[in-house]
Design a protein around this motif. Structure first.
Motif, PDB file in Angstrom:
ATOM      1  N   ALA A   9      29.556  36.523 -34.344  1.00  0.00           N
ATOM      2  CA  ALA A   9      30.262  36.957 -35.133  1.00  0.00           C
ATOM      3  C   ALA A   9      29.649  38.448 -36.123  1.00  0.00           C
ATOM      4  O   ALA A   9      30.115  39.528 -36.030  1.00  0.00           O
ATOM      5  CB  ALA A   9      30.621  36.467 -36.292  1.00  0.00           C
ATOM      6  N   CYS A  10      28.384  38.727 -35.811  1.00  0.00           N
ATOM      7  CA  CYS A  10      27.816  40.001 -36.201  1.00  0.00           C
ATOM      8  C   CYS A  10      28.043  41.327 -35.238  1.00  0.00           C
ATOM      9  O   CYS A  10      27.695  41.670 -35.652  1.00  0.00           O
ATOM     10  CB  CYS A  10      26.350  39.613 -36.920  1.00  0.00           C
ATOM     11  N   LEU A  11      27.571  40.826 -34.410  1.00  0.00           N
ATOM     12  CA  LEU A  11      28.554  41.139 -33.512  1.00  0.00           C
ATOM     13  C   LEU A  11      29.747  42.256 -33.338  1.00  0.00           C
ATOM     14  O   LEU A  11      29.644  43.592 -32.822  1.00  0.00           O
ATOM     15  CB  LEU A  11      28.689  41.008 -31.556  1.00  0.00           C
ATOM     16  N   ALA A  12      30.757  41.498 -33.931  1.00  0.00           N
ATOM     17  CA  ALA A  12      31.734  41.837 -33.954  1.00  0.00           C
ATOM     18  C   ALA A  12      32.058  42.815 -35.522  1.00  0.00           C
ATOM     19  O   ALA A  12      33.587  43.186 -35.895  1.00  0.00           O
ATOM     20  CB  ALA A  12      33.017  41.051 -33.824  1.00  0.00           C
ATOM     21  N   GLY A  13      31.105  43.426 -36.038  1.00  0.00           N
ATOM     22  CA  GLY A  13      31.176  43.777 -37.282  1.00  0.00           C
ATOM     23  C   GLY A  13      30.838  42.820 -38.460  1.00  0.00           C
ATOM     24  O   GLY A  13      30.835  43.467 -40.125  1.00  0.00           O
ATOM     25  N   PHE A  14      30.634  41.876 -38.868  1.00  0.00           N
ATOM     26  CA  PHE A  14      30.855  41.056 -39.558  1.00  0.00           C
ATOM     27  C   PHE A  14      29.333  40.452 -40.876  1.00  0.00           C
ATOM     28  O   PHE A  14      28.526  40.715 -39.709  1.00  0.00           O
ATOM     29  CB  PHE A  14      31.874  39.144 -39.312  1.00  0.00           C
ATOM     30  N   ASN A  15      29.382  41.041 -41.534  1.00  0.00           N
ATOM     31  CA  ASN A  15      28.244  40.909 -42.214  1.00  0.00           C
ATOM     32  C   ASN A  15      27.862  39.985 -42.856  1.00  0.00           C
ATOM     33  O   ASN A  15      27.801  39.488 -43.739  1.00  0.00           O
ATOM     34  CB  ASN A  15      28.215  41.687 -43.631  1.00  0.00           C
ATOM     35  N   CYS A  16      27.682  38.969 -42.049  1.00  0.00           N
ATOM     36  CA  CYS A  16      26.603  37.551 -42.034  1.00  0.00           C
ATOM     37  C   CYS A  16      25.475  37.431 -41.317  1.00  0.00           C
ATOM     38  O   CYS A  16      24.723  36.150 -41.080  1.00  0.00           O
ATOM     39  CB  CYS A  16      27.655  36.422 -40.553  1.00  0.00           C
ATOM     40  N   LYS A  17      24.766  38.276 -40.620  1.00  0.00           N
ATOM     41  CA  LYS A  17      23.420  38.750 -40.910  1.00  0.00           C
ATOM     42  C   LYS A  17      22.743  38.052 -42.603  1.00  0.00           C
ATOM     43  O   LYS A  17      23.217  38.481 -42.857  1.00  0.00           O
ATOM     44  CB  LYS A  17      22.771  39.942 -40.089  1.00  0.00           C
ATOM     45  N   TYR A  18      21.222  38.122 -41.504  1.00  0.00           N
ATOM     46  CA  TYR A  18      20.578  37.203 -43.093  1.00  0.00           C
ATOM     47  C   TYR A  18      20.737  38.136 -44.005  1.00  0.00           C
ATOM     48  O   TYR A  18      19.529  38.081 -45.034  1.00  0.00           O
ATOM     49  CB  TYR A  18      18.346  36.690 -42.079  1.00  0.00           C
ATOM     50  N   SER A  19      19.944  39.996 -43.355  1.00  0.00           N
ATOM     51  CA  SER A  19      20.187  40.971 -44.395  1.00  0.00           C
ATOM     52  C   SER A  19      21.633  41.308 -45.238  1.00  0.00           C
ATOM     53  O   SER A  19      21.088  41.430 -46.101  1.00  0.00           O
ATOM     54  CB  SER A  19      20.193  41.875 -43.330  1.00  0.00           C
ATOM     55  N   GLY A  20      22.622  40.538 -44.139  1.00  0.00           N
ATOM     56  CA  GLY A  20      23.581  40.798 -45.300  1.00  0.00           C
ATOM     57  C   GLY A  20      24.368  41.680 -44.361  1.00  0.00           C
ATOM     58  O   GLY A  20      25.753  42.546 -44.878  1.00  0.00           O
ATOM     59  N   GLY A  21      23.680  42.419 -43.730  1.00  0.00           N
ATOM     60  CA  GLY A  21      24.378  43.307 -42.918  1.00  0.00           C
ATOM     61  C   GLY A  21      25.065  42.538 -41.393  1.00  0.00           C
ATOM     62  O   GLY A  21      25.966  41.687 -41.100  1.00  0.00           O
ATOM     63  N   ASN A  22      25.167  43.716 -40.498  1.00  0.00           N
ATOM     64  CA  ASN A  22      25.966  43.139 -38.830  1.00  0.00           C
ATOM     65  C   ASN A  22      24.730  43.851 -38.041  1.00  0.00           C
ATOM     66  O   ASN A  22      23.693  44.380 -37.765  1.00  0.00           O
ATOM     67  CB  ASN A  22      27.080  43.444 -38.820  1.00  0.00           C
ATOM     68  N   ASN A  23      25.563  43.437 -36.339  1.00  0.00           N
ATOM     69  CA  ASN A  23      24.728  43.652 -35.021  1.00  0.00           C
ATOM     70  C   ASN A  23      26.217  44.231 -34.666  1.00  0.00           C
ATOM     71  O   ASN A  23      26.411  43.985 -33.446  1.00  0.00           O
ATOM     72  CB  ASN A  23      23.974  42.576 -34.775  1.00  0.00           C
ATOM     73  N   LEU A  24      26.703  45.195 -35.227  1.00  0.00           N
ATOM     74  CA  LEU A  24      27.814  46.194 -34.127  1.00  0.00           C
ATOM     75  C   LEU A  24      27.883  46.168 -33.091  1.00  0.00           C
ATOM     76  O   LEU A  24      27.238  47.297 -32.495  1.00  0.00           O
ATOM     77  CB  LEU A  24      28.503  47.048 -34.812  1.00  0.00           C
TER      78      LEU A  24
END
Ligand code: SF4
Length: 144
Positions: A9-24
């Motif tokens: 999900a983080c690749l689609a821009g959801f802010n679920c990364k451990y840091s609270g951001g994403n990996n768009l």
């Protein structure tokens, strides 16, 4: 109907990364917007909060930066994400490289020193056993 593709999900821009951001990844976001992607975040599905402590795999177990063994959360979340994969009939997955859940080729070595080693994350390993075709965000070039 087009085949559904499982994605981190983080690749689609959801802010679920451990840091609270994403990996768009723009390519993965486009796939998501086309309606063909099924986003999952196994760490959130396992009950971990966002943000959360960074975790790495050591000797087959997952530890956070405080030394807590969080393996059961990772395994529970991976099982739930696997159920989503099965329900949607996904045979391919695009996953975030390097993650202790989603890494497909390499992970960090468990020393929190930014050292990479060959290996898979907990969820990626489950998908591999399932026979799912895995690729990371760099291998996915916008065509599938
Ligand atoms: S567990 Fe996977 S989907 Fe969730 S933030 Fe980490 S890499 Fe992304």
């Amino acid at each position: 109907m087009s085949e559904k593709i499982l994605i981190s999900a983080c690749l689609a821009g959801f802010n679920c990364k451990y840091s609270g951001g994403n990996n768009l990844s723009e390519d993965v976001r486009k796939l998501y917007e086309s309606g063909r992607a099924v986003p999952v975040c196994p760490e959130q599905l396992g009950g971990l909060s966002t943000p959360r402590r960074c975790s790495e795999i050591r000797d087959g177990r997952v530890f956070d930066t405080e030394g807590n063994d969080v393996t059961e959360y990772f395994e529970a979340g991976a099982l739930k994400a696997l159920a989503v994969c099965r329900k949607n009939g996904c045979q391919k997955a695009i996953l975030k490289e390097g993650s202790p859940s989603c890494g497909t080729r390499w992970i960090y070595d468990g020393t929190f020193s930014h050292t990479r080693i060959p290996g898979r994350g907990i969820f990626a390993a489950m998908l591999e056993q399932e026979g799912t075709e895995l690729m990371n965000e760099e291998e996915y070039g916008g065509e599938i």
